[in-house]
Design an enzyme around this catalytic site. Sequence first.
Site, PDB file in Angstrom:
ATOM      1  N   ASN A   7       0.873  -1.172   0.000  1.00 59.72           N
ATOM      2  CA  ASN A   7       0.000   0.000   0.000  1.00 59.72           C
ATOM      3  C   ASN A   7       0.913   1.226   0.000  1.00 59.72           C
ATOM      4  O   ASN A   7       1.419   1.636   1.037  1.00 59.72           O
ATOM      5  CB  ASN A   7      -0.898  -0.037   1.239  1.00 59.72           C
ATOM      6  CG  ASN A   7      -1.867   1.131   1.284  1.00 59.72           C
ATOM      7  OD1 ASN A   7      -1.773   2.060   0.488  1.00 59.72           O
ATOM      8  ND2 ASN A   7      -2.800   1.074   2.219  1.00 59.72           N
ATOM      9  N   ARG A  91      -2.510  -2.058  -3.483  1.00 65.60           N
ATOM     10  CA  ARG A  91      -3.735  -1.293  -3.262  1.00 65.60           C
ATOM     11  C   ARG A  91      -3.686  -0.064  -4.176  1.00 65.60           C
ATOM     12  O   ARG A  91      -2.723   0.702  -4.136  1.00 65.60           O
ATOM     13  CB  ARG A  91      -3.819  -0.840  -1.809  1.00 65.60           C
ATOM     14  CG  ARG A  91      -5.071  -0.041  -1.578  1.00 65.60           C
ATOM     15  CD  ARG A  91      -4.931   0.921  -0.457  1.00 65.60           C
ATOM     16  NE  ARG A  91      -6.175   1.661  -0.309  1.00 65.60           N
ATOM     17  CZ  ARG A  91      -6.258   2.820   0.315  1.00 65.60           C
ATOM     18  NH1 ARG A  91      -5.208   3.362   0.852  1.00 65.60           N
ATOM     19  NH2 ARG A  91      -7.400   3.433   0.397  1.00 65.60           N
ATOM     20  N   HIS A 180     -13.581   2.510  -0.147  1.00 60.51           N
ATOM     21  CA  HIS A 180     -13.445   1.460   0.881  1.00 60.51           C
ATOM     22  C   HIS A 180     -13.931   0.103   0.357  1.00 60.51           C
ATOM     23  O   HIS A 180     -14.340  -0.759   1.135  1.00 60.51           O
ATOM     24  CB  HIS A 180     -14.256   1.784   2.159  1.00 60.51           C
ATOM     25  CG  HIS A 180     -13.913   3.064   2.826  1.00 60.51           C
ATOM     26  ND1 HIS A 180     -14.879   3.958   3.231  1.00 60.51           N
ATOM     27  CD2 HIS A 180     -12.726   3.608   3.163  1.00 60.51           C
ATOM     28  CE1 HIS A 180     -14.299   5.011   3.796  1.00 60.51           C
ATOM     29  NE2 HIS A 180     -12.985   4.821   3.761  1.00 60.51           N
ATOM     30  N   HIS A 208     -18.438   0.693   7.341  1.00 61.17           N
ATOM     31  CA  HIS A 208     -17.011   0.970   7.556  1.00 61.17           C
ATOM     32  C   HIS A 208     -16.937   2.316   8.267  1.00 61.17           C
ATOM     33  O   HIS A 208     -17.095   3.371   7.650  1.00 61.17           O
ATOM     34  CB  HIS A 208     -16.279   0.999   6.208  1.00 61.17           C
ATOM     35  CG  HIS A 208     -14.812   1.302   6.322  1.00 61.17           C
ATOM     36  ND1 HIS A 208     -13.823   0.349   6.162  1.00 61.17           N
ATOM     37  CD2 HIS A 208     -14.163   2.454   6.599  1.00 61.17           C
ATOM     38  CE1 HIS A 208     -12.639   0.910   6.332  1.00 61.17           C
ATOM     39  NE2 HIS A 208     -12.818   2.191   6.606  1.00 61.17           N
ATOM     40  N   GLY A 212     -12.441   7.783   7.881  1.00 63.47           N
ATOM     41  CA  GLY A 212     -13.372   7.880   6.755  1.00 63.47           C
ATOM     42  C   GLY A 212     -14.529   6.940   7.033  1.00 63.47           C
ATOM     43  O   GLY A 212     -14.349   5.920   7.698  1.00 63.47           O
ATOM     44  N   ARG A 241     -14.658  15.313   7.871  1.00 60.71           N
ATOM     45  CA  ARG A 241     -15.445  15.562   6.649  1.00 60.71           C
ATOM     46  C   ARG A 241     -16.928  15.667   7.005  1.00 60.71           C
ATOM     47  O   ARG A 241     -17.408  14.965   7.897  1.00 60.71           O
ATOM     48  CB  ARG A 241     -15.213  14.436   5.631  1.00 60.71           C
ATOM     49  CG  ARG A 241     -13.826  14.468   5.046  1.00 60.71           C
ATOM     50  CD  ARG A 241     -13.537  13.273   4.163  1.00 60.71           C
ATOM     51  NE  ARG A 241     -12.625  12.333   4.789  1.00 60.71           N
ATOM     52  CZ  ARG A 241     -12.334  11.129   4.329  1.00 60.71           C
ATOM     53  NH1 ARG A 241     -12.898  10.698   3.219  1.00 60.71           N
ATOM     54  NH2 ARG A 241     -11.497  10.336   4.968  1.00 60.71           N
ATOM     55  N   ASP A 283     -11.228  12.561  16.804  1.00 60.69           N
ATOM     56  CA  ASP A 283     -11.059  11.219  17.364  1.00 60.69           C
ATOM     57  C   ASP A 283     -12.286  10.811  18.182  1.00 60.69           C
ATOM     58  O   ASP A 283     -12.634  11.462  19.175  1.00 60.69           O
ATOM     59  CB  ASP A 283      -9.809  11.184  18.243  1.00 60.69           C
ATOM     60  CG  ASP A 283      -9.421   9.767  18.603  1.00 60.69           C
ATOM     61  OD1 ASP A 283      -8.400   9.294  18.095  1.00 60.69           O
ATOM     62  OD2 ASP A 283     -10.166   9.132  19.390  1.00 60.69           O
ATOM     63  N   ARG A 285     -12.868   8.449  20.263  1.00 56.02           N
ATOM     64  CA  ARG A 285     -12.685   8.151  21.697  1.00 56.02           C
ATOM     65  C   ARG A 285     -12.733   9.424  22.527  1.00 56.02           C
ATOM     66  O   ARG A 285     -13.389   9.470  23.578  1.00 56.02           O
ATOM     67  CB  ARG A 285     -11.324   7.459  21.933  1.00 56.02           C
ATOM     68  CG  ARG A 285     -11.325   6.011  21.565  1.00 56.02           C
ATOM     69  CD  ARG A 285      -9.925   5.514  21.411  1.00 56.02           C
ATOM     70  NE  ARG A 285      -9.262   6.180  20.291  1.00 56.02           N
ATOM     71  CZ  ARG A 285      -8.179   5.722  19.684  1.00 56.02           C
ATOM     72  NH1 ARG A 285      -7.616   4.642  20.116  1.00 56.02           N
ATOM     73  NH2 ARG A 285      -7.649   6.354  18.657  1.00 56.02           N
ATOM     74  N   GLY A 332     -11.976   1.325  12.688  1.00 52.95           N
ATOM     75  CA  GLY A 332     -11.686   1.750  14.063  1.00 52.95           C
ATOM     76  C   GLY A 332     -12.909   1.946  14.941  1.00 52.95           C
ATOM     77  O   GLY A 332     -12.995   1.383  16.039  1.00 52.95           O
ATOM     78  N   GLU A 385      -8.063  -5.571   4.818  1.00 56.59           N
ATOM     79  CA  GLU A 385      -7.934  -5.257   3.391  1.00 56.59           C
ATOM     80  C   GLU A 385      -6.734  -5.967   2.779  1.00 56.59           C
ATOM     81  O   GLU A 385      -6.776  -6.384   1.622  1.00 56.59           O
ATOM     82  CB  GLU A 385      -7.821  -3.734   3.211  1.00 56.59           C
ATOM     83  CG  GLU A 385      -9.154  -3.063   3.536  1.00 56.59           C
ATOM     84  CD  GLU A 385      -9.039  -1.580   3.841  1.00 56.59           C
ATOM     85  OE1 GLU A 385      -9.413  -0.782   2.988  1.00 56.59           O
ATOM     86  OE2 GLU A 385      -8.575  -1.231   4.938  1.00 56.59           O
TER      87      GLU A 385
END
Length: 402
Positions: A7, A91, A180, A208, A212, A241, A283, A285, A332, A385
């Site tokens: 990748n 990839r 994705h 997913h 992203g 985003r 993030d 979390r 994640g 992936e």
Amino acid sequence: MKILVLNSGSSSIKFQLMDTADRKVLCKGLIERIGLADAIFNYEKAGCPKTREVRPILDHTTGIKLILDALVHPECGVLASLDEIAAAGHRIVHGGERIKQSVLLCDETLRLIDECTPLAPLHNPANLMGVHAMQALLPTIPNVGVFDTAFHATMPRYAYMYALEYSYYEKHGIRRFGFHGTSHQYVAMRGAEILGKPPAEFNCVTCHLGNGVSLTAVKGGRSMDTTLGFGTVCGVPMGTRSGDVDPAALMHLIDELGMTSRQVCDLIYKGSGLKGISGLTNDMRDIEQAAAAGHERAELALEIFAHAARKYIAALATSLEDRVDAVIFTAGIGENGAEIRERICKGLGFMGVHLDPARNTVRGKEAIVSTDDSPVKVMVVPTNEELMIALDTEAIVKASRA
Ligand code: ADP
């Protein structure tokens, strides 16, 4: 078959050497800061401690040469000879309209990838640097391209077309591509395996949820619709985003506030989403922690995120027509975010989604987290992936030899 999965980014290369016979990773690593005198080579042989070396790595060819040397190194290596590598799987982010599946990389397919550069200006040229480096260093080994967009090539025309005046599709290629794809394909395949269903009869919505975010309706192993589109900004809000925004609002920012298209682009790609709403961070979390401590806009960011994901799960279910077997969470947030999974699934009872709160505490491993009598299974499937790229590469190489 031993497959080297690569990748290649503009300043990094992630790699794994995988044996497809038992789906095991023999070694893996990451090169960072390519182009600099203090680049970093991280390497890990299965079952051994990680190593980290700082050294000059000025280009991708030097980086891949280091990887190949490590694979056959007398102490930390995993191969007696580079001849054991059957193929490299790369990839590649964008295959455009013309590349609809993984392909053997030859002059013609490399030209098609290069033609897609305007659609993925940061990614495709970097991906190609990795391919060219492999061709230079190991010219006898086949290279296969596995594309983020290709899995979505099966979307029906009514799902990938925007209802813009038709010539904008015909002349300028404006359409939904989706991203994705390798992740959606992998978790849908694993979901069917875990539930013991033939993939051709398995219908699911794959979620997913990482930095992203995209959700996809997968019917019998084929993508029917997905939330990302021409670019990587629409659908559910992401780390930075915006997700869906009425284009009229963006026109308003340009026409009435005098913002430039670059400023609007920065706003919707870099300054919005979880970070923009909370005013804190991208993030999840940290957002969850802040919300638990009473931060109102962090709570609002969670509500907006969960509402959008829930709305799209229900919307995408309509592309599966008669039956939804599972909703699958990955990446994640999807793999680890028990609380956000609960928020998303609350309110989907009407379509047969019933989460089991005790099972849903799982983080980062495969699990069914719905109740036994839930008509739609809710699953956590960590994405892989690299494995999907290795399996696809093996299939393409075998087909090319037949
Ligand atoms: P990328 O798209 O960059 O590969 P990842 O798939 O690694 O991103 O996802 C990153 C996101 O996953 C971050 O928002 C991070 O906060 C979130 N995440 C990781 N662990 C947890 C957790 N335990 N609970 C909630 N979110 C988590």
